[in-house]
Write a protein that holds these residues in place. Structure first.
Motif, PDB file in Angstrom:
ATOM      1  N   ALA A 120      -2.386   8.636   7.084  1.00 39.26           N
ATOM      2  CA  ALA A 120      -1.756   7.396   6.621  1.00 39.26           C
ATOM      3  C   ALA A 120      -1.954   6.367   7.729  1.00 39.26           C
TER       4      ALA A 120
ATOM      5  N   LEU B 212       5.371   9.441   0.971  1.00 40.00           N
ATOM      6  CA  LEU B 212       5.218   7.995   0.819  1.00 40.00           C
ATOM      7  C   LEU B 212       6.097   7.471  -0.310  1.00 40.00           C
TER       8      LEU B 212
ATOM      9  N   LEU C 186       3.472   0.461   5.751  1.00 39.86           N
ATOM     10  CA  LEU C 186       2.267   1.284   5.675  1.00 39.86           C
ATOM     11  C   LEU C 186       1.149   0.509   4.985  1.00 39.86           C
TER      12      LEU C 186
ATOM     13  N   VAL D 104      -3.253   4.045  -1.816  1.00 37.43           N
ATOM     14  CA  VAL D 104      -2.984   4.738  -0.552  1.00 37.43           C
ATOM     15  C   VAL D 104      -2.945   6.245  -0.800  1.00 37.43           C
TER      16      VAL D 104
ATOM     17  N   PHE E   2      -5.142   9.202   0.909  1.00 33.69           N
ATOM     18  CA  PHE E   2      -4.631  10.471   1.441  1.00 33.69           C
ATOM     19  C   PHE E   2      -5.488  11.630   0.925  1.00 33.69           C
TER      20      PHE E   2
END
Length: 165
Positions: free
Chosen positions: A23, A53, A64, A151, A155
Motif C-alpha cells: 500500500a 483498507l 492512502l 487500490v 494490492f
C-alpha cells in the motif's frame, strides 16, 4: 517469491518490512492485514489487505489514496510504481501525451482532491486515458469508491508478484 509458510511464520515487524510497501507509503495496511494470519491461501492474504483498507476510517483511506503518485509524472516514484507505469508505457510518452496526462491529472485533483488511481498493470496508455476521460465526470463519492477499488487491484497485483501459490 515467498511462500505462505514463511509469511505466516514472520514476526509482525518482518511482515511489515516485507509487505509494508504494498500500500503506497501506508505500512499500516500491512500491519492490519498481518494480524489476520495465518493465511491459508494467497487470495486470503490479498483479501486481508483489502479488508484492512475498507475497514479503515475515511481519513486513513483518503491519506492512502493521496499517497499515490500522479500517473505519468516525472516525480520520484516507488520501485513498484515505476515498474508498473513503465509496463503501461507511461515512462515513454510523447510530448502531446505527457501534456494530456498532466492536464487530466490537474483537472482530476482539482475536482476530487486526490490523484487519479488506476491499477495500470496489463493496461495500455490508451486504456488509461479513456478511463481518465470517463471517470473525471463521476460524482465525488463514486470516484472515491473507484479509487478504493483500484487500490485493492494494486494490492492484488503486487501480492501476486511477491507471494507464491
Amino acid at each position: 517469491m515467498t511462500g505462505l509458510g514463511d509469511i505466516n511464520a514472520m514476526t509482525p515487524a518482518d511482515f511489515i518490512a516485507a509487505f509494508g510497501d504494498v500500500a503506497e507509503h501506508s505500512p499500516w495496511v500491512a500491519r492490519e492485514a498481518g494480524a489476520a494470519r495465518p493465511f491459508d491461501s494467497r487470495d486470503q492474504m490479498i483479501s486481508a489487505f483489502e479488508t484492512a483498507l475498507r475497514g479503515a476510517n475515511r481519513g486513513a483511506q483518503l491519506a492512502l489514496i493521496r499517497a499515490h503518485p500522479d500517473l505519468a509524472t516525472r516525480a520520484r516514484l516507488t520501485d513498484d510504481s515505476t515498474r508498473e507505469q513503465a509496463g503501461a508505457g507511461l515512462s515513454s510518452l510523447s510530448a502531446e501525451e505527457f501534456a494530456r496526462f498532466t492536464d487530466l491529472n490537474a483537472r482530476y485533483k482539482a475536482r476530487f482532491g486526490f490523484p487519479f488511481i488506476f491499477a495500470v498493470k496489463g493496461a495500455t496508455k490508451q486504456m488509461i486515458l479513456e478511463s481518465f476521460e470517463a471517470r473525471i465526470h463521476n460524482s465525488p463519492e463514486t470516484e472515491f469508491e473507484m479509487a478504493i477499488a483500484q487500490v485493492c487491484r494494486i494490492f492484488r497485483f503486487r501480492l501476486e508478484d511477491r507471494v507464491a501459490l
